[in-house]
Design a protein around this motif. Sequence first.
Motif, mmCIF file in Angstrom:
data_model
loop_
_atom_site.group_PDB
_atom_site.id
_atom_site.type_symbol
_atom_site.label_atom_id
_atom_site.label_comp_id
_atom_site.label_asym_id
_atom_site.label_seq_id
_atom_site.Cartn_x
_atom_site.Cartn_y
_atom_site.Cartn_z
ATOM 1 N N THR A 1 -95.569 -3.009 -5.838
ATOM 2 C CA THR A 1 -96.119 -3.658 -4.794
ATOM 3 C C THR A 1 -97.677 -3.801 -4.831
ATOM 4 O OG1 THR A 1 -96.143 -1.796 -3.544
ATOM 5 C CG2 THR A 1 -94.352 -3.357 -3.078
ATOM 6 N N THR B 1 -93.358 -10.775 1.092
ATOM 7 C CA THR B 1 -93.153 -10.953 -0.429
ATOM 8 C C THR B 1 -92.034 -10.383 -0.667
ATOM 9 O OG1 THR B 1 -94.684 -9.183 -1.104
ATOM 10 C CG2 THR B 1 -95.648 -11.395 -0.476
ATOM 11 N N HIS C 1 -94.322 -12.328 -4.638
ATOM 12 C CA HIS C 1 -94.461 -11.128 -5.010
ATOM 13 C C HIS C 1 -95.366 -10.810 -6.345
ATOM 14 C CE1 HIS C 1 -93.619 -6.861 -3.591
ATOM 15 N NE2 HIS C 1 -93.421 -6.600 -4.758
#
Length: 441
Positions: free
Chosen positions: A370, A299, A319
């Motif tokens: 993330t 991602t 993502h």
Amino acid sequence: MSMGLSEVRNHANLILNIIRLITKKENFYDVKNEVMESVRSVIPCEKISINMIPKENAKEVQLVYSYTNKSSFGEGIESNLDDIISLPRESYSDFIWNAVSEGIYSYTFSDEKNYQQRAVFPIITSQGIDGFIYFLFKKNFFLSRDNICFLEEIGLLLGISIERTELNKKILESKMRQREMAIAFDMQQNVMSENNLLFLNGGRINYLYKYGETMKYLPKLSKRLGGDYCEIIPFENRSALVFIADVMGHGASSNYFVPMMKGILKTCVSMGVVEPKNLMNQMNQLLMKELDKANLFITAQAVYINFEDNMLYITNAGHTEPILFSQNEDMFWYSYIGENKGLPLGIDSSVQYTQNQISADEYDMLLLYTDGILEATNIDGIEYGTDGIIDFCRKNKGKGYENFVERLYEDVLEYIRHTDTVLQDDTMLIGVELGTIQKDS
């Protein structure tokens, strides 16, 4: 003149093959000959040498690779050194040292009558310039801009190989597995770009990367390396390209792709591919085969930020959703950028990525992250999630953005304080202060 798509792909594929070689062979001295053979296959050379500058002895230069085209020098020899030869520093010309001190390639004619060109390209590591590659090209050959970009990337990739070699020496000397992983984790961080960059109108980009924490706020190294990665590429102080990625999984298989992503990203940008959607299309094509073989995907997110007019250009490859927000002592507002969330890299070679164009005039901060921060779980089994991020931002309105990503990370640690778990996944946070341009009243 800009390069066509096929030319970019051809150049990038050659760089990708070198990255694979460097990744598979952990010793610089095991790869240097093959790397330079690749260079010779596309650049017509009479002589090449790789020269290292020892930090412990500034008076010497170590010749670690030498090639001479025997067909052009009569009884000359074609040779690849197996041993290191130490030479006095003064045996190298001022032309070479001027090029090395500038940290960029340099070239000149060695014989104006025959138009035989020579050039020097520094070998660059995270510690600076560790050496240089010297070239004497065949007569009437002239470096093009494309060749210069290619040879600059060779210098960077040899630098990465040298760093890997130094890292592996340290790992071999380590007697404990935890020490080995600590060094590997340092290497992971060294791959990241420069931090805390300043831009026009008060703009700033800062990131934080962590891998695992205990409830007692002490670092805890997992038995697995992570696959989070970010790169910040400034264009003077007016704009920047921010790239953030997360390789699915952990361990050597995911960590393998971090230097590969860096090499491909740098190559694409050096060839003028900076628009997020085009960059993501190129990276998907170039990583597809390797990701498919490893049964992994990545991602990723690419954001081009113009600090002159606060315009954002964002492409998302599966993502997390970026968050725009603004805060002062009295008010707080935010917005998710959730449109056009494309497929991760490595899923479909035919996908064509799109991008969002956003005016950020009403916002002061862009947050990229993330999923490690989202999955942090408290004692009740509830994940921190995006609700936790927004709640932190709301509670901290009026406190400014100094050390923002560090304070947000500390809030996550407090959230899991009373649990028996740790943050097993990587955590990557990128805070982009958008500055103080004049906004409409």
